[in-house]
Design an enzyme around this catalytic site. Structure first.
Site, mmCIF file in Angstrom:
data_model
loop_
_atom_site.group_PDB
_atom_site.id
_atom_site.type_symbol
_atom_site.label_atom_id
_atom_site.label_comp_id
_atom_site.label_asym_id
_atom_site.label_seq_id
_atom_site.Cartn_x
_atom_site.Cartn_y
_atom_site.Cartn_z
ATOM 1 C CG LEU A 14 27.796 13.928 12.547
ATOM 2 C CD1 LEU A 14 26.824 13.837 13.715
ATOM 3 C CD2 LEU A 14 28.088 15.382 12.222
ATOM 4 C CB VAL B 188 24.552 10.040 13.025
ATOM 5 C CG1 VAL B 188 23.127 10.583 12.977
ATOM 6 C CG2 VAL B 188 24.953 9.706 14.449
ATOM 7 C CD GLU B 189 24.669 13.560 8.388
ATOM 8 O OE1 GLU B 189 24.004 13.117 7.434
ATOM 9 O OE2 GLU B 189 24.428 14.645 8.929
ATOM 10 C CB SER B 190 26.834 8.116 5.379
ATOM 11 O OG SER B 190 28.119 8.173 6.010
ATOM 12 C CE1 TYR C 204 22.506 14.124 11.880
ATOM 13 C CE2 TYR C 204 23.557 15.950 13.017
ATOM 14 C CZ TYR C 204 23.586 14.963 12.051
ATOM 15 O OH TYR C 204 24.696 14.818 11.261
#
Length: 539
Positions: free
Chosen positions: A158, A161-163, A268
């Site tokens: 994840l 995806v986030e950062s 997402y």
């Protein structure tokens, strides 16, 4: 020992069952009978291994041979013997990415959103490979925390995806860190923010908070993982409202049928599932993740005082960049009074001795806080506090010398007075009638240098009362920094007094009005103003 992650099948949801041929049901039944035999694996590695009852692999395994009759939204993985053998080999080969992929457990929906995200990521494989290298210092700790909290290992992807696994990443909504917490959510999960520190960027603290958040969400949504994952992005309230809306309209409440959510939140989970597919099938996509060993590379040491990270790095032999990279929660090189711990390289942990920590603590005592005000710039602050601009920027971990009013920085203590007494420079208070051109001539400076040292842009005006750094000259300043009235014999400058005119000033200094006008670029028809400084050429 950390216990293996439990199996997460997700919330099974049926689609178009009436349209499926009866053989799909039979295939499902036979698959579930065969799976346990295919997945009986054992081994030993640094993170806990599965012995005899390996968690079922994700439905991300895709070799193109699957039947169109199989609804992947409700089934776990269906592996060929060849694929199962690969998973078995990954269990214990020492590669942490393989360790994770061999333990994927979430079913992968087969829908257009996932395929769209898969097409995007599969066309940016070079980018994904670079991101996997960034995860190296943190990944083992994250996987261990996921397992300790009985959460699916898919969540280790994840932060991609986030950062993109960048601790310094900040979103347009001011979410920060590898897990991208906004301030309010970070506050709720105990991520402190001070002048010195932002817990959202702290790898250990933010990972602990993410574990708490996912644990709460999975309970709230009964292990419906597409909804759980989407809630992490859009907020649990948003998903609850979207589900309630569909219920009120008699519509399906499955995540993929929800309409009252943003496109970002809708896409997402699909992004995460697309990554799971690629990490499960690296050969198919030409994907070579950076090989991260399945072993811990960092450890946590306890602190109870502020330390100077720059000094500590020098004393312990850790590179400055590595120490900062492991501890991105600290905004400055000084960690601040509420410091509780540091992440350090495991191989050099023995160098963080009580003596080294004590020296780093002493070095941190020589710094204080200063809140930037309107009109401040780093050139003047560096002068005031006896350092140079580069040092101020470095210790505050700033990439730009632009001063933001209201921002708090740290400054050295006890240096300023010594430097002011050196006579190299002096502070001058701008008087009514002053100009940059006149001050540059008055203090025998180049105009460009005067602007640069005071951080002034080409057309920036100056105002009475403003402080400027100027070169020291023979001219004497009073205690209030105003020039003492000068005579022609002792100085080349004169401060205009009430009642002065160009004619009587020229007469007093044995010069001409024309000479005064030319030397000071004056308008001969404009009256002189009290406090105005004139350059007296020829003296």
């Amino acid at each position: 020992m950390i216990h293996p992650a439990t199996i997460f099948m997700g919330k099974r949801l049926a689609y178009r069952r009436a349209e499926r041929p009866q053989r799909s049901v039979l295939l499902r039944f036979l698959t579930l009978l065969v799976l346990p035999a295919l997945l009986a694996l054992s081994g030993c590695a640094n993170l806990p291994q599965t012995a005899g009852n390996a968690p079922m692999a994700s439905s991300a395994v895709d070799d193109g041979s699957s039947s169109d009759d199989v609804d992947y939204s409700i089934l776990p993985a269906i592996n060929t013997p060849e694929q199962s053998a690969r998973k078995a080999a990954w269990m214990n080969d020492g590669n942490l990415w393989h360790y994770i992929a061999a333990r994927f457990t979430l079913p992968i929906p087969n829908n257009p959103r996932v395929q769209q995200q898969l097409a995007f990521y599969s066309s940016h494989i070079d980018y994904l490979e670079r991101v996997t290298e960034r995860a190296k210092p943190y990944l083992h700790m994250i996987v261990a925390d996921l397992q300790a909290n009985n959460l699916p290992l898919e969540l280790a992807l994840l932060p991609i995806v986030e950062s993109a696994y960048r601790p310094g990443a900040v979103s347009s909504s001011n979410a920060a860190g590898i897990w991208q917490f906004v301030r309010s959510t970070g506050d709720h999960f105990g991520l402190r923010r001070t002048v010195w520190y932002d817990g959202r960027r702290d790898i250990k603290a933010s990972t602990d908070a993410a574990m708490q958040y996912f644990t709460r969400l999975r309970i709230m949504f009964n292990d419906d993982w597409p909804v759980v994952i989407a809630s992490y992005n859009g907020g649990e309230g948003t998903l609850q409202n979207a589900i309630a809306y569909n219920q009120s309209k008699g519509l399906p409440t499955d995540f993929w049928d929800l309409t009252r959510i943003s496109k970002e939140t809708a896409d997402y989970p699909a992004r995460l599932y697309a990554l799971v597919i690629i990490f499960s099938n690296p050969e198919k996509y030409g994907f070579h993740p950076y090989p991260i060993p399945n072993q811990s590379v960092v450890t946590e040491i306890a602190l109870n005082k502020s330390v100077n990270l720059n000094k500590l790095a020098s004393l312990t032999g850790v590179s400055h960049d590595e120490l900062f990279h492991l501890n991105p929660g600290f905004d400055k090189l000084i960690t601040g009074p509420e410091t509780t711990s540091l992440l350090v390289p495991k191989s050099l942990a023995s160098q963080f001795t009580p003596t080294a920590l004590e020296e780093a603590e002493k070095s941190a005592m020589n710094w204080g806080r200063y809140t930037l005000r309107r009109g401040d710039n780093f050139h003047k602050l560096a002068y005031r506090y006896g350092c140079d601009v580069d040092e101020l920027l470095k210790v505050n971990r700033l990439s730009s010398a632009y001063a933001h009013p209201g921002e708090t920085i740290i400054v050295p203590l006890g240096r300023g007075k010594k430097l002011l007494a050196s006579g190299a420079d002096q502070l001058y208070t701008v008087q009514s009638g002053d100009s940059l051109w006149g001050l540059a001539h008055r203090f025998d400076m180049d105009l460009a240098d005067l602007k640069r040292i005071n951080g002034l842009k080409a057309k920036d005006p100056i105002h009475p009362g403003q402080k400027l750094i100027v070169a020291a000259k023979q001219e004497h300043l009073r205690a209030d920094n105003k020039p003492v009235k000068s005579s022609g014999e002792s100085s080349g400058h004169y401060v205009v007094q009430k009642g002065d005119t160009l004619w009587n000033v020229a007469r007093r200094f044995s010069t001409t009005v024309q000479h005064l006008v030319a030397s000071n670029r004056l308008d001969s028809s404009a009256p002189l103003k009290p406090g105005q400084v004139l350059m007296i050429a020829g003296n």
